[in-house]
Design a protein around this motif. Structure first.
Motif, short mmCIF file in Angstrom:
data_model
loop_
_atom_site.label_atom_id
_atom_site.label_comp_id
_atom_site.label_asym_id
_atom_site.label_seq_id
_atom_site.Cartn_x
_atom_site.Cartn_y
_atom_site.Cartn_z
N GLY A 6 77.23 26.21 66.80
CA GLY A 6 75.83 25.87 67.01
C GLY A 6 75.09 25.77 65.69
O GLY A 6 75.67 25.75 64.61
N ASP A 7 73.75 25.71 65.77
CA ASP A 7 72.93 25.49 64.59
C ASP A 7 72.84 26.76 63.73
O ASP A 7 72.63 27.85 64.24
N ARG A 8 72.97 26.57 62.43
CA ARG A 8 72.75 27.60 61.41
C ARG A 8 73.30 28.97 61.83
O ARG A 8 72.54 29.90 62.09
N PRO A 9 74.61 29.10 61.89
CA PRO A 9 75.20 30.40 62.19
C PRO A 9 74.93 31.39 61.06
O PRO A 9 74.73 31.00 59.91
N ARG A 10 74.93 32.67 61.40
CA ARG A 10 74.74 33.74 60.42
C ARG A 10 75.93 34.69 60.51
O ARG A 10 76.17 35.31 61.54
N SER A 30 79.68 25.23 55.80
CA SER A 30 79.69 23.79 56.06
C SER A 30 78.63 23.39 57.08
O SER A 30 78.21 22.24 57.14
N LEU A 31 78.18 24.35 57.88
CA LEU A 31 77.13 24.10 58.87
C LEU A 31 75.75 24.52 58.37
O LEU A 31 74.80 24.58 59.14
N GLY A 32 75.66 24.83 57.06
CA GLY A 32 74.37 25.25 56.51
C GLY A 32 73.98 26.64 56.93
O GLY A 32 72.80 26.99 56.98
N GLY A 33 74.98 27.47 57.24
CA GLY A 33 74.70 28.82 57.72
C GLY A 33 74.44 29.81 56.62
O GLY A 33 74.40 29.48 55.43
N GLU A 34 74.26 31.06 57.01
CA GLU A 34 73.95 32.16 56.10
C GLU A 34 75.10 33.17 56.15
O GLU A 34 75.62 33.47 57.22
N VAL A 35 75.49 33.68 54.97
CA VAL A 35 76.52 34.70 54.87
C VAL A 35 75.89 35.98 54.32
O VAL A 35 75.31 35.97 53.24
N VAL A 36 75.99 37.05 55.08
CA VAL A 36 75.50 38.36 54.65
C VAL A 36 76.72 39.19 54.26
O VAL A 36 77.61 39.43 55.09
N ILE A 37 76.78 39.59 53.00
CA ILE A 37 77.95 40.31 52.48
C ILE A 37 77.62 41.79 52.36
O ILE A 37 76.65 42.16 51.67
N ARG A 83 77.51 35.50 68.85
CA ARG A 83 78.19 34.45 69.60
C ARG A 83 79.71 34.64 69.56
O ARG A 83 80.41 34.26 70.49
N CYS A 84 80.21 35.17 68.42
CA CYS A 84 81.65 35.34 68.28
C CYS A 84 81.96 36.47 67.31
O CYS A 84 81.53 36.43 66.15
N LEU A 85 82.66 37.47 67.79
CA LEU A 85 83.19 38.53 66.93
C LEU A 85 84.70 38.33 66.90
O LEU A 85 85.41 38.63 67.85
N TRP A 86 85.17 37.74 65.78
CA TRP A 86 86.60 37.50 65.65
C TRP A 86 87.35 38.79 65.38
O TRP A 86 86.87 39.69 64.66
N TYR A 87 88.55 38.89 65.93
CA TYR A 87 89.45 39.99 65.59
C TYR A 87 90.82 39.40 65.29
O TYR A 87 91.20 38.36 65.81
N GLY A 88 91.56 40.07 64.40
CA GLY A 88 92.87 39.56 64.02
C GLY A 88 93.44 40.40 62.89
O GLY A 88 92.92 41.46 62.56
N ALA A 89 94.54 39.93 62.31
CA ALA A 89 95.28 40.55 61.21
C ALA A 89 96.29 41.59 61.69
O ALA A 89 97.16 42.00 60.93
N ALA A 90 96.18 42.02 62.95
CA ALA A 90 97.12 43.01 63.51
C ALA A 90 96.97 42.98 65.03
O ALA A 90 95.93 42.53 65.54
N PRO A 91 97.98 43.45 65.77
CA PRO A 91 97.84 43.49 67.23
C PRO A 91 96.70 44.43 67.65
O PRO A 91 96.44 45.43 67.00
N MET A 92 96.03 44.08 68.74
CA MET A 92 94.94 44.89 69.25
C MET A 92 95.30 45.46 70.61
O MET A 92 95.89 44.78 71.45
N SER A 93 94.94 46.71 70.82
CA SER A 93 95.18 47.37 72.10
C SER A 93 94.44 46.63 73.21
O SER A 93 93.22 46.46 73.13
#
Length: 324
Positions: A6-10, A30-37, A83-93
């Motif tokens: 969607g528009d301007r993800p954060r 690439s979508l003109g979003g914001e990255v909070v580090i 909208r999306c909480l990605w999980y990965g890098a290892a198996p999840m219970s």
């Protein structure tokens, strides 16, 4: 192509930017979003930042998702912007994943990949965690999802024959995300590219609906008493125990069994239980052959910077304890 933006993800980056958390900044930017580090990995501040910055996307390894679920601030924070909480890098219970879907929201999405084919071999989008009637698709929570657009995924036996749906073998991949090769190592490149496919080193299968299930790393499979035991399956059974926070299952040399299924367990805060009780619990779920013969309870399991349990260190420590 595989996930809701969607528009301007954060995007909120808690995990190290040198790994998946950094790769995922690219579509956001690439979508003109914001990255909070975040300057330091603090779960309380992570939850506060979602609310403060109205974060739409984030990535966490499973161990950190567990930390979010156990944090006292979780239920009091407004996470409605996600909208999306990605999980990965290892198996999840799957037990804890189902808990997350209820408590964090229907926003969890899985990424499956590796350094040689980064992040997007297969994805389990948020909607794929649910059935058409809105109930949680528990039968799918151990899946790595569907192959992504532009990527071809197949299952291959040791002779290079592609296997039909439902049969287990090595997961192999073709597509533009696959590396050209290992730097100045043509022998390793040829080995991993045998039969014209990239070999992931993971054992798995594709079901009739095209969902990919990763059974285990080939090197982590345990052969005990003539039976193949997949350590990931044992770890999933262990994770269903209410006292178990995380585990690592390895095979140790054994005169009788060939390899002895052995587990190192990290308990959840406030829980105390005997190893024999956990073994009995696992036997009821997956049978005595696959259940650990021994369980060691550790204060903390060794992990990489991205939260993966370092099984080689677990196994080395166990072997060292046997000889000292």
């Amino acid at each position: 192509m595989s996930y809701p933006f969607g528009d301007r993800p954060r995007y909120l980056a808690l995990a190290p930017l040198t790994h998946s958390a950094g790769v995922l900044t690219f579509p956001i930017l690439s979508l003109g979003g914001e990255v909070v580090i975040m300057p330091a990995p603090d779960i309380g501040e992570f939850l506060a930042s979602i609310e403060r910055h109205r974060i739409t996307h984030a990535f966490l390894p499973p161990t950190v998702v567990y930390g979010v679920l156990d944090h006292p601030d979780l239920d009091s924070r407004d996470l409605g912007s996600l909208r999306c909480l990605w999980y990965g890098a290892a198996p999840m219970s799957p037990t804890r994943l189902e808990e997350a879907l209820h408590r964090i929201g229907p926003v969890l999405g899985q990424l499956f990949g590796q350094t040689e084919a980064p992040n997007m071999i297969a994805t389990l989008a948020p909607a794929d965690h649910f059935r058409p009637d809105g109930s949680v698709a528990t039968e799918r929570l151990t899946s790595a999802g569907r192959p992504t657009p532009l990527t071809t995924v197949a299952i291959m036996d040791a002779a290079g024959t592609l296997l039909p749906r439902g049969e287990r073998g090595e997961i192999v991949v073709r597509g533009p995300l696959v590396m050209d090769g290992y730097h100045e190592n043509p022998t390793a490149t040829a080995e991993v590219s045998a039969f014209g496919w990239h070999h992931t080193g993971d054992i798995g299968y594709l079901d009739d609906a095209g969902f990919l299930f990763v059974v285990d790393r080939a090197k982590d499979m345990i052969i005990t008493g003539g039976f193949n035991v997949y350590s990931a399956e044992v770890e999933q059974a262990l994770s269903a125990h209410p006292a178990v926070k995380d585990s690592a299952v390895v095979g140790l040399p054994d005169a009788k069994w060939g390899e002895r299924v052995t587990a190192a367990i990290e308990l959840r805060a406030g829980h105390d239980t005997a190893g024999d009780d956990i073994i009995a619990f696992v036997k009821q779920r997956i049978g005595s052959v696959k259940a650990p013969k021994d369980i060691e309870i550790w204060n903390e399991l060794p992990r990489s910077k991205v939260g993966k349990i370092l099984k080689n260190e677990v196994r080395a420590k166990m072997l060292d304890m046997r000889t000292t």
